[in-house]
Design an enzyme around this catalytic site. Structure first.
Site: not given
Ligand code: FPP
Length: 247
Positions: A27, A31-32, A44, A73-75, A188, A194
């Site tokens: 996660d 934000r990064w 990403h 499933t929510e993404n 996490r 959570r």
């Molecule tokens: C959560 O961060 C991250 C994800 C929903 C995507 C994870 C995907 C990768 C690490 C790259 C691709 C995966 C593979 C297997 C090559 P967020 O976007 O929710 O971050 P935020 O909470 O800061 O908005």
């Protein structure tokens, strides 16, 4: 006294539970990117680099099984451009594995409902599962995964098999993780405390480690810290006596 030493003392002394299965909720990518004034997709793509760095380091640590939560499933509710960006990174990762572009490879399995992906992506996933089956270290990629969905599909599988009453073992063996050990440690990143529908059944006795570090910043030393935390825990699995081995 340092944080880990204190934890070790509080947990009753020296214990070195086996760490066979580590799972990551990756996660903080968005934000990064935001912190740097960049679109979320950049987060990403740095997240994908961190994913490779971390799972390869887990091989160095001789951890047999790693699970990552790549897409829930929510993404799917995210903007289409972001979903497409994540899928592109996923496909690149799979293709690199098949063309031997990586130094280290792992036996890949997917946790989640594959049917939501295009036939091309599904075929690629099947090919990766088949062609990596001989590697000694295991990697589960949870993609279109939900912990509740995992339990529901397991129960439906058992109903289709004709079961009218089920045991815990029946359900465990019908989950996407069937016949794998439950996660010993779930890490996490990103500062949320959570589990967000991750390994709901399997996480009952997992140690949980939360860090504010954003996933793209996750380095080897951060994995070391999580592992140190794990080693400082005394695992009783509901028992009152000395720690006993996980099933
Ligand atoms: C959560 O961060 C991250 C994800 C929903 C995507 C994870 C995907 C990768 C690490 C790259 C691709 C995966 C593979 C297997 C090559 P967020 O976007 O929710 O971050 P935020 O909470 O800061 O908005």
């Amino acid at each position: 006294m340092g944080f880990f030493k204190r934890l070790k003392k509080e947990s009753g002394g020296v214990t070195t539970p086996p760490l066979r299965h580590i799972a990551f909720i990756m996660d903080g990518n968005g934000r990064w990117a935001k912190k740097r004034g960049l679109p979320r997709e950049f987060g990403h793509s740095e997240g994908a680099k961190a994913f490779i760095r971390v799972v390869e380091y887990c091989i160095d640590l001789d951890i047999k099984l790693v699970t990552v939560y790549a897409f829930s499933t929510e993404n799917w509710k995210r903007p289409q451009s972001e979903v497409d960006g994540i899928m592109k990174l996923f496909v690149e990762y799979l293709e690199d594995g098949l063309t031997n572009k990586r130094k280290k490879n792992m036996r890949v399995r997917f946790l989640g409902d594959k049917s939501r992906f295009s036939p091309e992506i599904q075929a690629l996933m099947d090919e990766v599962v088949e062609k990596t089956a001989h590697f000694p270290y295991d990697l589960n990629i949870a993609i279109n995964y939900g912990g509740r969905d995992d339990i529901v599909q397991a129960v439906n599988t058992l109903i289709k098999e004709g079961k009218t009453e089920v045991t815990e073992e029946d359900i465990s063996n019908a989950l996407y993780t069937h016949h794998q050990p439950d996660p010993d440690l779930i890490v996490r990143t990103g500062g949320e405390w959570r589990l967000s529908n991750f390994l709901t059944w399997q996480s009952t006795y997992s140690e949980l480690y939360f860090t504010k570090k954003l996933w793209p910043d996750m380095k080897e030393k951060d994995v070391d810290e999580a592992v140190e935390f794990f080693k400082s825990r005394k695992r009783r699995f509901g028992d009152v006596k000395e720690e006993r081995k996980a099933k």
